[in-house]
Design a protein around this motif. Structure first.
Motif, mmCIF file in Angstrom:
data_model
loop_
_atom_site.group_PDB
_atom_site.id
_atom_site.type_symbol
_atom_site.label_atom_id
_atom_site.label_comp_id
_atom_site.label_asym_id
_atom_site.label_seq_id
_atom_site.Cartn_x
_atom_site.Cartn_y
_atom_site.Cartn_z
ATOM 1 N N GLY A 23 0.826 -1.187 0.000
ATOM 2 C CA GLY A 23 0.000 0.000 0.000
ATOM 3 C C GLY A 23 0.863 1.241 0.000
ATOM 4 N N PRO A 24 0.270 2.410 -0.292
ATOM 5 C CA PRO A 24 1.036 3.652 -0.440
ATOM 6 C C PRO A 24 1.422 4.252 0.895
ATOM 7 C CG PRO A 24 -1.285 4.092 -0.789
ATOM 8 C CD PRO A 24 -1.166 2.608 -0.584
ATOM 9 N N SER A 25 2.525 3.790 1.442
ATOM 10 C CA SER A 25 2.969 4.284 2.744
ATOM 11 C C SER A 25 4.470 4.507 2.737
ATOM 12 C CB SER A 25 2.615 3.278 3.846
ATOM 13 O OG SER A 25 3.289 2.046 3.624
ATOM 14 N N GLY A 26 4.922 5.402 3.598
ATOM 15 C CA GLY A 26 6.348 5.638 3.739
ATOM 16 C C GLY A 26 6.903 6.599 2.705
ATOM 17 N N VAL A 27 8.196 6.811 2.782
ATOM 18 C CA VAL A 27 8.910 7.672 1.845
ATOM 19 C C VAL A 27 9.715 6.803 0.892
ATOM 20 C CG1 VAL A 27 8.998 9.620 3.448
ATOM 21 C CG2 VAL A 27 10.814 7.902 3.507
#
Length: 455
Positions: free
Chosen positions: A367-371
């Motif tokens: 999923g779209p998380s973090g850098v």
């Protein structure tokens, strides 16, 4: 299993390059990696997602260049899996296939009027100003005086900043030329950022939030009532992480500032959700509901709509509430989460059965998380599982090899871009930017990229 271990990686963004680097780190020829991307250009969101006025983040491509120079690395740009070569055909040429294709689709708001012209996904807008070929013709309408950005993450702040910053500050960046021209002619003077919860729940990071208040000729507006914490939130703040505490400090500072009367404004509007996008033939405004926060049993807070609503005029609405991966025929996909089904990077069927030799990493895995750097650990985790499977003899030998793959690609994709060809595109862009003191002038047309790559 025959040697060397042959791995195909689909998606040449950060996760793909980190996985390739980890696989090739021994440098002894025991592993070969073929990295595929549907665009001629590599680096994914580092090229097409990072804000142009954040050039330091893009320095990470130097690491990827070192990976590309390792023995056993090959790049296949302008090759789309599913169109030019199927996932099943990839399996015929490699011991393992690793998907790192990201999460390119915006989540929808699910409200009336969302499909009106002037209502866009933030990913499309970001791709437009970054010169992504898919979005070069987006042509967002910037003729109105107000834009609304829905979301409280770094991408939302990037969009607001790009709309609010004086275009002169972008002239020395790699912002796409078509975007520079449109932003120079923009009539937008106010950008309203809608956050459905409060200052403690913002998903942005300190530098991006602080940056808004440093833009010359722009006021940042926060309602003082939005930063007054109740007892529950004061208790939560005491145990919050450093980033959250600093975010609250920054927002509180904004609330205490006296507006200077600058010609442009960014309004951070907390406890607010859009319930309808208004307009006949295009976006004309947004109806907003005021939220209250309700504490859940686990201590978290959820936004609950009240009876208080308001309508604000706007000519542009950008939604930035998260991203979803795109399904690929033949690869198990979780539609609800927008990710490839997997356990620790091993791709699985819906019943949990492991699909032999198929892996995933990056946003399409978790999923779209973090850098950007978060993808390194994620990719290494997947590579660790892949290596374990190889050592356990669980990866079948492919019936075809590199020569057969090259013949297939030569027949189907005569405009395939290898890494040397990308180097010619890169050199052309950099040279075009030098006279104006810019890092590069991006090519935004694939046919033009192919032409330059052959020169």
């Amino acid at each position: 299993m025959s040697a060397p271990l042959r791995v195909a990686i689909v998606g040449a963004g950060p996760a793909g390059f980190y996985a390739a680097g980890d696989l090739l780190k021994a440098g002894d020829g025991s592993v070969e990696v073929d990295l595929f991307d549907r665009l001629p250009t590599p680096y994914g969101l580092v090229r097409a997602g990072v804000a142009p006025d954040h050039p330091n983040i893009k320095v990470v491509t130097k690491v990827y260049e070192k990976t590309a120079a390792k023995p056993g690395f090959r790049y296949h740009g302008n090759v789309e899996i599913g169109r030019d070569i199927t996932p099943a055909e990839l399996r015929e040429h490699f011991h393992a296939v690793l998907y790192t294709v990201g999460a390119p689709n915006d989540r929808k708001l699910g409200i009336p009027g969302e499909d009106l012209p002037g209502s866009l996904g933030a990913a499309d807008f970001v791709g437009w100003y970054n010169g992504h070929p898919d979005f070069r013709d987006l042509d967002p309408d910037l003729s109105g005086e107000r834009a609304v950005v829905v979301g409280a993450g770094n991408v939302a702040l990037d969009c607001a900043r790009m709309l609010g910053v004086p275009v002169a500050e972008l002239q020395s960046t790699d912002t796409a030329d078509h975007a520079l021209a449109a932003l120079a002619a923009s009539s937008i003077r106010e950008v309203v950022i809608l956050a459905r919860r409060g200052p403690l729940q913002g998903a942005y990071t300190n530098p991006e939030l602080l940056e808004l208040g440093e833009i010359e000729g722009l006021d940042v507006i926060v309602d003082a009532d939005d930063v007054r914490l109740d007892d529950a939130h004061r208790a939560l703040l005491e145990t919050a992480d450093k980033t959250t505490r600093r975010n609250v400090e920054i927002v509180t500072d904004y609330a205490g500032r006296v507006p200077t009367g600058a010609s442009r404004r960014i309004v951070l509007k907390f406890f607010s959700s859009p319930v309808e996008i208004l307009g006949e033939d295009r976006v004309e405004g947004v109806r907003i509901v005021r939220n209250e926060l309700v504490q859940n049993e686990d201590g978290s807070f959820s936004a609950r709509p009240t009876e208080v609503t308001e309508t604000i005029a706007a000519g542009l609405v950008l939604r930035s509430i998260g991203y979803l991966g795109a399904p690929l025929d033949g690869v198990p996909f979780d539609e609800r989460r927008g990710t490839i089904r997997n356990v620790d990077g091993r791709v699985t069927e819906e019943d949990g059965t492991v699909v032999p030799g198929v892996y995933t990493a990056g946003w399409v895995k978790r999923g779209p998380s973090g850098v950007i750097g978060t993808n390194k650990k994620c990719a290494q985790e997947t590579v660790r599982e892949l290596r374990a499977d190889a050592e356990a003899g669980l990866l079948a030998d492919p019936p075809k090899g590199a020569a057969e793959l090259d013949a297939l690609l030569a027949e189907r994709v005569p405009d395939r871009i290898d890494y040397a060809a990308w180097g010619r595109i890169d050199a052309h862009e950099v040279a075009a930017g030098e006279p104006a003191g810019r890092p590069r002038v991006k090519l935004v047309d694939i046919d033009e990229m192919v032409g330059v790559s052959r020169s």
